[in-house]
Design an enzyme around this catalytic site. Sequence first.
Site, PDB file in Angstrom:
ATOM      1  N   ARG A  34    -120.466  -5.323  63.128  1.00  0.00           N
ATOM      2  CA  ARG A  34    -120.614  -5.716  61.707  1.00  0.00           C
ATOM      3  C   ARG A  34    -120.650  -4.476  60.802  1.00  0.00           C
ATOM      4  O   ARG A  34    -121.442  -4.393  59.859  1.00  0.00           O
ATOM      5  CB  ARG A  34    -121.885  -6.540  61.484  1.00  0.00           C
ATOM      6  CG  ARG A  34    -121.902  -7.895  62.154  1.00  0.00           C
ATOM      7  CD  ARG A  34    -120.792  -8.817  61.622  1.00  0.00           C
ATOM      8  NE  ARG A  34    -120.917 -10.126  62.211  1.00  0.00           N
ATOM      9  CZ  ARG A  34    -120.438 -10.456  63.412  1.00  0.00           C
ATOM     10  NH1 ARG A  34    -119.773  -9.556  64.126  1.00  0.00           N
ATOM     11  NH2 ARG A  34    -120.584 -11.661  63.880  1.00  0.00           N
ATOM     12  N   SER A  79    -124.723 -15.797  59.083  1.00  0.00           N
ATOM     13  CA  SER A  79    -125.842 -15.003  59.608  1.00  0.00           C
ATOM     14  C   SER A  79    -126.333 -14.089  58.498  1.00  0.00           C
ATOM     15  O   SER A  79    -125.553 -13.297  57.968  1.00  0.00           O
ATOM     16  CB  SER A  79    -125.390 -14.115  60.768  1.00  0.00           C
ATOM     17  OG  SER A  79    -124.967 -14.875  61.851  1.00  0.00           O
ATOM     18  N   GLU A  94    -127.394  -8.390  57.363  1.00  0.00           N
ATOM     19  CA  GLU A  94    -125.936  -8.353  57.477  1.00  0.00           C
ATOM     20  C   GLU A  94    -125.326  -8.500  56.082  1.00  0.00           C
ATOM     21  O   GLU A  94    -124.274  -7.951  55.768  1.00  0.00           O
ATOM     22  CB  GLU A  94    -125.466  -9.500  58.379  1.00  0.00           C
ATOM     23  CG  GLU A  94    -124.027  -9.334  58.774  1.00  0.00           C
ATOM     24  CD  GLU A  94    -123.383 -10.603  59.253  1.00  0.00           C
ATOM     25  OE1 GLU A  94    -123.573 -10.963  60.403  1.00  0.00           O
ATOM     26  OE2 GLU A  94    -122.683 -11.223  58.447  1.00  0.00           O
TER      27      GLU A  94
HETATM   28  N1  EPU Z   1    -130.476 -19.352  69.519  1.00  0.00           N
HETATM   29  C1  EPU Z   1    -131.739 -19.877  69.428  1.00  0.00           C
HETATM   30  N2  EPU Z   1    -132.068 -20.567  68.290  1.00  0.00           N
HETATM   31  C2  EPU Z   1    -131.188 -20.744  67.257  1.00  0.00           C
HETATM   32  C3  EPU Z   1    -129.887 -20.231  67.388  1.00  0.00           C
HETATM   33  C4  EPU Z   1    -129.548 -19.523  68.516  1.00  0.00           C
HETATM   34  O1  EPU Z   1    -132.558 -19.730  70.324  1.00  0.00           O
HETATM   35  O2  EPU Z   1    -131.564 -21.345  66.245  1.00  0.00           O
HETATM   36  C5  EPU Z   1    -130.103 -18.584  70.721  1.00  0.00           C
HETATM   37  C6  EPU Z   1    -128.928 -19.235  71.452  1.00  0.00           C
HETATM   38  O3  EPU Z   1    -129.360 -20.113  72.403  1.00  0.00           O
HETATM   39  C7  EPU Z   1    -128.210 -18.055  72.039  1.00  0.00           C
HETATM   40  C8  EPU Z   1    -128.502 -16.918  71.084  1.00  0.00           C
HETATM   41  O4  EPU Z   1    -129.628 -17.306  70.305  1.00  0.00           O
HETATM   42  O5  EPU Z   1    -128.754 -17.703  73.279  1.00  0.00           O
HETATM   43  C9  EPU Z   1    -127.315 -16.543  70.223  1.00  0.00           C
HETATM   44  O6  EPU Z   1    -126.995 -17.591  69.339  1.00  0.00           O
HETATM   45  P1  EPU Z   1    -125.494 -17.866  68.842  1.00  0.00           P
HETATM   46  O7  EPU Z   1    -124.575 -17.883  69.979  1.00  0.00           O
HETATM   47  O8  EPU Z   1    -125.548 -19.076  67.948  1.00  0.00           O
HETATM   48  O9  EPU Z   1    -125.072 -16.623  67.993  1.00  0.00           O
HETATM   49  P2  EPU Z   1    -125.828 -15.539  67.094  1.00  0.00           P
HETATM   50  O10 EPU Z   1    -126.096 -14.330  67.909  1.00  0.00           O
HETATM   51  O11 EPU Z   1    -126.994 -16.115  66.362  1.00  0.00           O
HETATM   52  C10 EPU Z   1    -123.591 -14.367  66.358  1.00  0.00           C
HETATM   53  C11 EPU Z   1    -122.971 -13.890  65.061  1.00  0.00           C
HETATM   54  C12 EPU Z   1    -122.296 -15.026  64.313  1.00  0.00           C
HETATM   55  C13 EPU Z   1    -121.270 -15.676  65.222  1.00  0.00           C
HETATM   56  C14 EPU Z   1    -121.971 -16.148  66.508  1.00  0.00           C
HETATM   57  C15 EPU Z   1    -121.006 -16.741  67.514  1.00  0.00           C
HETATM   58  C16 EPU Z   1    -124.188 -11.985  64.231  1.00  0.00           C
HETATM   59  C17 EPU Z   1    -125.182 -11.482  63.238  1.00  0.00           C
HETATM   60  N3  EPU Z   1    -123.968 -13.290  64.200  1.00  0.00           N
HETATM   61  O12 EPU Z   1    -124.694 -15.223  66.010  1.00  0.00           O
HETATM   62  O13 EPU Z   1    -121.595 -14.456  63.220  1.00  0.00           O
HETATM   63  O14 EPU Z   1    -120.629 -16.772  64.585  1.00  0.00           O
HETATM   64  O15 EPU Z   1    -122.629 -15.027  67.146  1.00  0.00           O
HETATM   65  O16 EPU Z   1    -120.213 -15.737  68.049  1.00  0.00           O
HETATM   66  O17 EPU Z   1    -123.628 -11.205  64.994  1.00  0.00           O
HETATM   67  C18 EPU Z   1    -121.948 -13.831  60.940  1.00  0.00           C
HETATM   68  O18 EPU Z   1    -121.877 -12.658  61.305  1.00  0.00           O
HETATM   69  O19 EPU Z   1    -122.156 -14.154  59.712  1.00  0.00           O
HETATM   70  C19 EPU Z   1    -121.873 -14.874  61.920  1.00  0.00           C
HETATM   71  C20 EPU Z   1    -122.025 -16.140  61.598  1.00  0.00           C
END
Ligand code: EPU
Length: 340
Positions: free
Chosen positions: A166, A237, A334
Amino acid sequence: MVRIEQNVILKDYTTLQVGGPAEYFAVVTSEKELDEAVGHAQQEGLAVTVLGGGSNMLVSDEGVDGLVVKMDINPELVQEAGEGTVLVTAGAGMEFDDLVARSVQQGLWGLENLSHIPGSVGATPVQNVGAYGVEVKDVITHVRVYDTLARKFEVFTASECQFGYRDSFFKTPEGKHYVIVSVTYRLCQDPLPKLIYKDLAALFEGTKPALSEIRDAVIEIRSKKFPNWKTVGTAGSFFKNPIILREQFVKLQEQYPEMPYYEVDATRVKIPLAWILDKVLYLKGEGTTKVGQYAGQALVLINKGAATATEIAEHANSLTAKVKEKTGIDVQWEVTKIGF
Ligand code: EPU
């Protein structure tokens, strides 16, 4: 001649749906208009701030001094074939998801995992947009930029963009005076499915999904985790997932053995902050009456309708303070702050 307006409210130009007035405001639809607008700002001694799709910014309630330029340069896509790959160039003002949809329709692989990401093409290199196992850095070959100080157009190769998680050169102090004018992506005519992300891997295990099936699956997964940015105030995010030292991670893991993590390199590990907000702090779906964490994804903040930029910033800061207190982890936004 480019039209320059005064006192234009920026709220409607950001997906968080907050923000005061731009002192001066211009929508530019060509490189010539961009140069004219910046030339005018230089003559009048005005600072220049660039808006893309407004999907990753928090604009202050007091507004922004100087000239705000809304990029609306949408030139035709140029496609050049070579060795099974196609170079697709899109204007910075094009909606990124229109480009993704078009590429999928044309049978070009590379952007499908990035389906339904809000924002414009020009914003994608700035924060190296990523989702579902793909980042734009994987497919960008070069970007055309405009230097707002020297008033010159230039081309940056992918390595000159210094992409990180990012992050890119365009987020650094030296990079701030460049505006992205167009982005060139290298897409592939042969199937190249990227199914590392766990939800996609599980769904397509043992199959060879078509390009459109991957786009549809990503849209389906996203629709459960993200509100519709066209109707709900959100910037996706709000925070970056923190990258921490392995020593700190090992200590946290003793306390939270279930904590998910991603390997970064020998010394560092990335932690999904959504998990901490949800499973450690129990803050998913919580918040104030005006701003809170989305019930489908704790990393997503939503403006419940009447929040100000100050209230959103205060709420975000209270979350980062809670994470720091409980886990010792420093969290970065972010979202980019503008006019603060
Ligand atoms: N999780 C929870 N609770 C929640 C949501 C997620 O426990 O409410 C856990 C999930 O079970 C999983 C982990 O957290 O083990 C990661 O969650 P998720 O796969 O939904 O992705 P994220 O790390 O929260 C990142 C990016 C998103 C992108 C997703 C999918 C960043 C800051 N965010 O989110 O990007 O869509 O992965 O690849 O890197 C953005 O940058 O604006 C964005 C939306």
